[in-house]
Design an enzyme around this catalytic site. Structure first.
Site, short mmCIF file in Angstrom:
data_model
loop_
_atom_site.label_atom_id
_atom_site.label_comp_id
_atom_site.label_asym_id
_atom_site.label_seq_id
_atom_site.Cartn_x
_atom_site.Cartn_y
_atom_site.Cartn_z
N GLY A 248 0.83 -1.21 0.00
CA GLY A 248 0.00 0.00 0.00
C GLY A 248 0.86 1.24 0.00
O GLY A 248 2.06 1.18 -0.28
N ASN A 249 0.26 2.38 0.28
CA ASN A 249 1.02 3.62 0.37
C ASN A 249 0.42 4.52 1.44
O ASN A 249 -0.60 4.19 2.04
CB ASN A 249 1.11 4.30 -1.00
#
Ligand code: CTP
Length: 453
Positions: A248-249
């Site tokens: 993810g980020n």
């Protein structure tokens, strides 16, 4: 292209007859596989007459051609519409007790489910888990539309309109062929700078100071975007590694949500397509939630077809794991630690630009860029190169990473400081303040471009 159209047993099965027509009129060969329950709603004769092919859900028909293997292998795309809770559960569990489920297990190309059911069934934990499982395997599951259901009830659970399903299906393939970008992640061609079809002309913006000076707030009274259809992507994508892990980020979705609020306040009709976010979306926006970059791509290309403005504020994963492990990846002392192979995701913004050129649309396209400078170039130079590369009309740039105090400047924070660069060289406009003030500045620049100020 060979398309398999699976039809689940719901009242919305009749809408799939229109979807079938859209596929055949676009020149595709369609094999319809209606479930046993679905033929109580729409008979086999309808499917056979409209597709010109036999329509069965039995693995014991045409046994000599090993139908259940052949159909799945030959399919460039499988679309299941309506996808009932039952079909989703069977697909998630990997059951194989009829032609549709065996075909789904044999599929080599993209698979798209268009769910339709009562709201309670859609929101039930079992259905939610089945949808999550399917998405974690790279299967595309559309969000159902919201509205009147079979009985007096209404809510999320309506089958999306056939044209929307058709657009989402076509977005999974390119030019009627399975998309290379889906497999190898190669980006779509970007039209040359001469192909700009953005709406409006370019006013020259003088640089303005914080907060969002030179850009009047897009409050309810200004109605700068009255009647405009605005598609906004927000939040961060998540690329599954196994059933419990993802890449993810740091995106919180705050800037995208602020843009949606600002555009709504300016009178726009807003479709917010969002990945993971830490904040709630505005209630007045049409919502579409996605997990992965490929899902975001399908939803965005489909929505962009009818949009006046597309704003790509989502943090899209540039890479995804090449394979998704069916089981949780376990640590073992007797084997080496795993190495994760990544493949490129398509560049959605560049594809939206290419789609605009191909369809000759009058549409304004806005990108976002989180940039860091280095010893060779500052963040602005990288942003200018990105603007030229992506081909969008405006690029909202912020410098990310630790500021002078060592604290993160943008991700997850409530304030922002940006420069709005224009491809035609106007500006740039600077804006700073809360994410909503920055959003108001962006909306103001968009309205100037559309000539609605
Ligand atoms: N974007 C996109 N598809 C991707 C990656 C990014 O549509 N696969 C969009 C983002 O939503 C944003 C813009 O492209 O509007 C720029 O995103 P950014 O991550 O800064 O650019 P990249 O193309 O990923 O370039 P790089 O990471 O090499 O700087």
């Amino acid at each position: 292209m060979n398309i398999v159209l699976g039809v689940g047993g719901g009242i919305a099965a009749y809408k799939s007859a229109l979807l079938l027509r859209l596929f055949t009129e676009a020149g595709h060969q369609v094999t319809v596989i209606p479930t046993e329950a679905s033929v109580k709603f729409v008979g086999v004769a309808t499917w056979e007459a409209l597709s010109g092919r036999p329509a069965t859900n039995s693995v014991f028909d045409a046994v000599e051609s090993v139908n259940h293997v052949r159909i799945g292998h030959e399919a460039d795309l499988i679309v299941v519409a309506p996808a009932t809770a039952d079909v989703l559960a069977k697909a998630a569990a990997g059951l194989a007790n009829d032609l549709l489920t065996t075909t789904l297990l044999m599929a080599r190309g993209p698979v798209l489910f268009a769910p339709a059911m009562h709201t309670e069934m859609w929101r039930h934990a079992a259905t939610a888990a089945n949808v999550a499982t399917l998405r974690s395997r790279g299967v595309h599951v559309l969000e159902p539309a919201t509205g009147r259901l079979t009985g007096p009830d209404s809510g999320p659970g309506r089958l999306p309109e056939p044209a929307e399903i058709f657009a989402a299906a076509m977005a999974l393939v390119e030019g009627g062929r399975p998309s290379a970008a889906d497999d190898a992640g190669s980006p779509a061609p970007v039209p040359s700078p001469g192909t700009d079809r953005s709406a409006g002309t370019a006013p020259s913006h003088a640089a303005a100071g914080a907060p969002a000076a030179g850009a009047a707030p897009a409050d309810g009274s200004s109605r700068l975007l009255a009647g405009k259809r605005v598609v906004i992507t927000a939040g961060g994508t998540r690329e599954p590694l196994d059933p419990v892990r993802f890449l993810g980020n740091k995106s919180s979705g705050k800037q995208g949500v602020a843009l949606a609020e600002s555009a709504l306040a300016a009178g726009a009709e807003v479709m917010l397509i969002h990945g993971h976010m830490d904040v709630a979306p505005p209630p007045d926006a049409k919502l579409h939630s996605v997990d992965t970059a490929l899902e975001l791509r399908a939803a965005t290309l489909s929505a962009a077809a009818g949009a006046d403005v597309v704003i790509m504020a989502a943090a899209v994963a540039d890479f995804r794991p090449a394979t998704i492990s069916a089981g949780k990846i376990k640590k073992r002392d007797d084997v080496a630690d795993p190495v994760i192979k990544l493949v490129r995701n398509p560049d959605i913004l560049a594809e939206v630009v290419a789609h605009r050129a191909a369809q000759n649309l009058s549409q304004l396209i806005v990108g976002f860029a989180a940039e860091t400078g280095d010893e060779e170039h500052d963040a602005r130079s990288y942003a200018e190169a990105k603007l030229a590369r992506k081909g969008c009309d405006l690029l909202v740039v912020n410098e990310v990473g630790p500021g002078e105090t060592g604290q993160e400047r943008v991700f997850g924070r409530d304030g922002n400081q940006v420069e709005i660069l224009a491809r035609d060289g106007a500006g740039p406009v600077q804006a700073a303040g809360s994410k909503r003030q920055v959003a108001d500045a962006v909306v103001r620049v968009i309205a100037e471009r559309l000539g609605t100020t």
